[in-house]
Design an enzyme around this catalytic site. Structure first.
Site, PDB file in Angstrom:
ATOM      1  N   HIS A 111      -4.701   6.169  -0.721  1.00 19.56           N
ATOM      2  CA  HIS A 111      -5.296   5.968   0.598  1.00 19.56           C
ATOM      3  C   HIS A 111      -4.275   6.143   1.720  1.00 19.56           C
ATOM      4  O   HIS A 111      -4.662   6.172   2.895  1.00 19.56           O
ATOM      5  CB  HIS A 111      -5.908   4.567   0.665  1.00 19.56           C
ATOM      6  CG  HIS A 111      -7.205   4.484   1.399  1.00 19.56           C
ATOM      7  ND1 HIS A 111      -8.023   5.561   1.657  1.00 19.56           N
ATOM      8  CD2 HIS A 111      -7.854   3.399   1.950  1.00 19.56           C
ATOM      9  CE1 HIS A 111      -9.101   5.167   2.316  1.00 19.56           C
ATOM     10  NE2 HIS A 111      -9.021   3.871   2.506  1.00 19.56           N
TER      11      HIS A 111
ATOM     12  N   TYR B  37      -4.774  -1.497   9.735  1.00 21.38           N
ATOM     13  CA  TYR B  37      -5.473  -1.311   8.472  1.00 21.38           C
ATOM     14  C   TYR B  37      -6.515  -0.208   8.660  1.00 21.38           C
ATOM     15  O   TYR B  37      -7.043   0.030   9.738  1.00 21.38           O
ATOM     16  CB  TYR B  37      -6.079  -2.602   7.914  1.00 21.38           C
ATOM     17  CG  TYR B  37      -5.009  -3.542   7.404  1.00 21.38           C
ATOM     18  CD1 TYR B  37      -4.483  -3.397   6.128  1.00 21.38           C
ATOM     19  CD2 TYR B  37      -4.491  -4.533   8.231  1.00 21.38           C
ATOM     20  CE1 TYR B  37      -3.471  -4.235   5.665  1.00 21.38           C
ATOM     21  CE2 TYR B  37      -3.473  -5.365   7.788  1.00 21.38           C
ATOM     22  CZ  TYR B  37      -2.966  -5.208   6.500  1.00 21.38           C
ATOM     23  OH  TYR B  37      -1.952  -6.023   6.059  1.00 21.38           O
TER      24      TYR B  37
ATOM     25  N   TYR C 239       0.803  -1.226   0.000  1.00 22.51           N
ATOM     26  CA  TYR C 239       0.000   0.000   0.000  1.00 22.51           C
ATOM     27  C   TYR C 239       0.835   1.275   0.000  1.00 22.51           C
ATOM     28  O   TYR C 239       0.285   2.369  -0.052  1.00 22.51           O
ATOM     29  CB  TYR C 239      -0.927   0.004   1.215  1.00 22.51           C
ATOM     30  CG  TYR C 239      -1.884  -1.160   1.235  1.00 22.51           C
ATOM     31  CD1 TYR C 239      -2.998  -1.178   0.402  1.00 22.51           C
ATOM     32  CD2 TYR C 239      -1.664  -2.262   2.062  1.00 22.51           C
ATOM     33  CE1 TYR C 239      -3.873  -2.254   0.404  1.00 22.51           C
ATOM     34  CE2 TYR C 239      -2.536  -3.339   2.072  1.00 22.51           C
ATOM     35  CZ  TYR C 239      -3.641  -3.338   1.242  1.00 22.51           C
ATOM     36  OH  TYR C 239      -4.496  -4.393   1.240  1.00 22.51           O
TER      37      TYR C 239
ATOM     38  N   ASN D  20      -9.625   0.612   8.030  1.00 20.57           N
ATOM     39  CA  ASN D  20     -10.990   0.561   8.554  1.00 20.57           C
ATOM     40  C   ASN D  20     -11.060   0.303  10.055  1.00 20.57           C
ATOM     41  O   ASN D  20     -12.139   0.403  10.648  1.00 20.57           O
ATOM     42  CB  ASN D  20     -11.806  -0.504   7.816  1.00 20.57           C
ATOM     43  CG  ASN D  20     -12.010  -0.156   6.357  1.00 20.57           C
ATOM     44  OD1 ASN D  20     -11.582   0.885   5.875  1.00 20.57           O
ATOM     45  ND2 ASN D  20     -12.676  -1.047   5.636  1.00 20.57           N
TER      46      ASN D  20
END
Length: 224
Positions: free
Chosen positions: A42, A87, A37, A89
């Site tokens: 994001h 992560y 990532y 969320n």
């Protein structure tokens, strides 16, 4: 640079009549951990924390409440830096316990995150607000027991082109021109955060948002 969390905890004002000047600020950047990532849209919250830490030579190598963590001083004000490793969320699983451990009122917390409602490279400082359907921010608010009275540094990434799935867009890396705009914004963000620490949230938000308004107009039609 401070290297001992215990010292920072004891730097708090201890009476209700004391001002906030000796209390730490907690800077939280949202993102996803891991090489997969790195550099994605994001993860600009992580990028903002890294840019700020590098500007002050603050190490982010410690692990603390499910986050990569660092601490330092700016103009006599302690600052705590965190990149939750849960992560996106589940970001609140780190941020809630961090704020509680340091006994911080939420007006000493600022959360940095990607925002599709702003053009790529535009910043916005908000003293408080909602979650704007950002799942990382939803988790933070949940673990702050529904309290939304914390500041945000919104980092514009623009909207996905055409009919592209927003979830796929968030997990893509920037193209060269958008990456340049984001890198410029991160350096502007370092100055924004230093202004916050030295002059306070109200003056920081006023000056930043005025400056960024013109950038917003200039960048809003550029591709992402």
């Amino acid at each position: 640079m401070f290297t001992c969390s215990r010292l920072l905890r004891h730097s708090f004002c201890t009476t209700s009549s004391s001002t906030n000047c000796c209390k730490p600020w907690l800077f939280i950047g949202l993102g996803n951990p891991g090489e997969k990532y790195r550099g994605t849209r994001h993860n600009v919250g992580f990028d903002m924390i890294d840019a700020f830490a590098q500007s002050l030579d603050i190490s982010m190598a410690s692990n603390h409440f499910k986050s990569l963590f660092g601490e330092g001083m700016v103009g006599g004000t302690p600052v705590l830096l965190a990149k939750p490793q849960t992560y996106m969320n589940l970001s609140g699983e780190s941020t809630g316990p961090l704020a509680a451990y340091y006994k911080l009122p939420l007006n000493r917390v600022i959360v940095m995150f990607d925002d599709m409602d702003l053009p790529c490279g535009v910043l916005r400082v908000q003293p408080k607000g909602g979650h704007g359907r950002h799942k990382g921010l939803m988790s933070v608010i949940y673990h702050f027991r529904g309290n939304r009275e914390f500041a945000r540094l919104r980092i514009g990434i623009g909207r996905p082109p055409g009919q592209m799935d927003p979830r796929a867009f968030l997990l893509q890396k920037f193209n060269a021109s958008a990456r340049e705009r984001i890198d410029d914004a991160l350096q502007e963000g370092v100055d924004v955060l230093k202004t916050l620490l030295t002059k306070g949230l109200t003056e920081c938000a006023s000056s930043t948002n005025t400056d960024q308004k013109y950038k917003h107009l200039r960048l809003q039609t550029l591709p992402v």
